[in-house]
Design a protein around this motif. Structure first.
Motif, PDB file in Angstrom:
ATOM      1  N   GLY A   1     -38.155  51.433  50.321  1.00  8.08           N
ATOM      2  CA  GLY A   1     -39.385  50.871  49.799  1.00  8.08           C
ATOM      3  C   GLY A   1     -40.321  50.326  50.860  1.00  8.08           C
ATOM      4  N   ASN A   2     -39.997  50.567  52.141  1.00 10.68           N
ATOM      5  CA  ASN A   2     -40.868  50.116  53.233  1.00 10.68           C
ATOM      6  C   ASN A   2     -42.043  51.072  53.376  1.00 10.68           C
ATOM      7  N   ASP A   3     -43.214  50.516  53.627  1.00 12.13           N
ATOM      8  CA  ASP A   3     -44.403  51.335  53.811  1.00 12.13           C
ATOM      9  C   ASP A   3     -44.286  52.188  55.067  1.00 12.13           C
ATOM     10  N   ILE A   4     -44.815  53.414  54.990  1.00 13.54           N
ATOM     11  CA  ILE A   4     -44.862  54.322  56.132  1.00 13.54           C
ATOM     12  C   ILE A   4     -46.323  54.550  56.487  1.00 13.54           C
ATOM     13  N   THR A   5     -46.655  54.265  57.740  1.00 14.86           N
ATOM     14  CA  THR A   5     -48.009  54.500  58.236  1.00 14.86           C
ATOM     15  C   THR A   5     -47.955  55.597  59.296  1.00 14.86           C
ATOM     16  N   LEU A   6     -49.115  56.056  59.715  1.00 12.23           N
ATOM     17  CA  LEU A   6     -49.168  57.122  60.710  1.00 12.23           C
ATOM     18  C   LEU A   6     -48.489  56.708  62.008  1.00 12.23           C
ATOM     19  N   LYS A   7     -48.617  55.446  62.395  1.00 14.84           N
ATOM     20  CA  LYS A   7     -47.995  55.011  63.651  1.00 14.84           C
ATOM     21  C   LYS A   7     -46.475  55.106  63.586  1.00 14.84           C
ATOM     22  N   ASP A   8     -45.898  55.083  62.390  1.00 15.51           N
ATOM     23  CA  ASP A   8     -44.451  55.245  62.243  1.00 15.51           C
ATOM     24  C   ASP A   8     -44.015  56.686  62.514  1.00 15.51           C
ATOM     25  N   LEU A   9     -44.919  57.619  62.298  1.00 16.17           N
ATOM     26  CA  LEU A   9     -44.611  59.039  62.456  1.00 16.17           C
ATOM     27  C   LEU A   9     -45.091  59.609  63.784  1.00 16.17           C
ATOM     28  N   TRP A  10     -46.126  59.007  64.339  1.00 18.56           N
ATOM     29  CA  TRP A  10     -46.771  59.523  65.547  1.00 18.56           C
ATOM     30  C   TRP A  10     -45.871  59.274  66.758  1.00 18.56           C
ATOM     31  N   PRO A  11     -45.710  60.270  67.626  1.00 21.08           N
ATOM     32  CA  PRO A  11     -44.872  60.050  68.814  1.00 21.08           C
ATOM     33  C   PRO A  11     -45.525  59.067  69.790  1.00 21.08           C
ATOM     34  N   SER A  12     -44.684  58.336  70.491  1.00 16.02           N
ATOM     35  CA  SER A  12     -45.194  57.394  71.493  1.00 16.02           C
ATOM     36  C   SER A  12     -45.637  58.171  72.736  1.00 16.02           C
TER      37      SER A  12
ATOM     38  N   GLU B   1     -55.402  54.180  60.907  1.00 12.47           N
ATOM     39  CA  GLU B   1     -54.738  53.112  61.657  1.00 12.47           C
ATOM     40  C   GLU B   1     -53.940  52.173  60.766  1.00 12.47           C
ATOM     41  N   LYS B   2     -54.380  51.977  59.532  1.00 12.28           N
ATOM     42  CA  LYS B   2     -53.743  50.981  58.674  1.00 12.28           C
ATOM     43  C   LYS B   2     -53.267  51.534  57.335  1.00 12.28           C
ATOM     44  N   GLY B   3     -53.731  52.713  56.955  1.00  9.50           N
ATOM     45  CA  GLY B   3     -53.415  53.252  55.638  1.00  9.50           C
ATOM     46  C   GLY B   3     -51.941  53.581  55.461  1.00  9.50           C
ATOM     47  N   ILE B   4     -51.471  53.448  54.255  1.00  8.90           N
ATOM     48  CA  ILE B   4     -50.073  53.706  53.922  1.00  8.90           C
ATOM     49  C   ILE B   4     -49.953  55.143  53.390  1.00  8.90           C
ATOM     50  N   LEU B   5     -49.090  55.929  54.036  1.00 10.01           N
ATOM     51  CA  LEU B   5     -48.880  57.318  53.637  1.00 10.01           C
ATOM     52  C   LEU B   5     -47.836  57.448  52.533  1.00 10.01           C
ATOM     53  N   GLY B   6     -46.949  56.502  52.449  1.00  7.06           N
ATOM     54  CA  GLY B   6     -45.880  56.549  51.457  1.00  7.06           C
ATOM     55  C   GLY B   6     -44.884  55.443  51.741  1.00  7.06           C
TER      56      GLY B   6
END
Length: 85
Positions: free
Chosen positions: A62-73, A52-57
Motif C-alpha cells: 500500500g506504499n505509494d510509488i512515484t517515478l523516483k522509485d522506478l528511475w535509475p540513480s 516529480e511528485k505524482g503517484i503512479l500506483g
C-alpha cells in the motif's frame, strides 16, 4: 468520445515523428519524451501528471510509488555505461 465531449487529446511518444495526425487524427498535440517517461505518462493516464511528485500506483503493502522509485540513480546509469564500454 473525443468529438462528443470536445476533448483536447495529447500523445506522448519516444519517436521523432510527432507531426499532426501521426498518432491519431484527433490527437491535437504530441510531445517527445524518453521511453521511461512515456511509460510513466501512460500509467498516469494524463499529461497533467507531476513527474516529480505524482503517484503512479501502490506496491503490495500500500506504499505509494512515484517515478523516483522506478528511475535509475546516476550511479546505476554510470555502472551500465561502464559495463558496455
Amino acid at each position: 468520445e473525443v468529438i462528443e465531449r470536445d476533448l483536447y487529446t495529447t500523445a506522448v511518444l519516444s519517436g521523432n515523428r510527432n507531426f499532426d495526425g501521426r498518432i491519431h487524427p484527433y490527437a491535437k498535440q504530441a510531445f517527445l519524451a524518453s521511453p521511461p517517461l512515456v511509460v510513466a505518462y501512460a500509467i498516469a493516464g494524463t499529461i497533467r501528471f507531476d513527474i516529480e511528485k505524482g503517484i503512479l500506483g501502490q506496491d503490495q503493502q500500500g506504499n505509494d510509488i512515484t517515478l523516483k522509485d522506478l528511475w535509475p540513480s546516476d550511479e546505476e546509469i554510470d555502472a551500465v555505461i561502464k559495463q558496455s564500454v
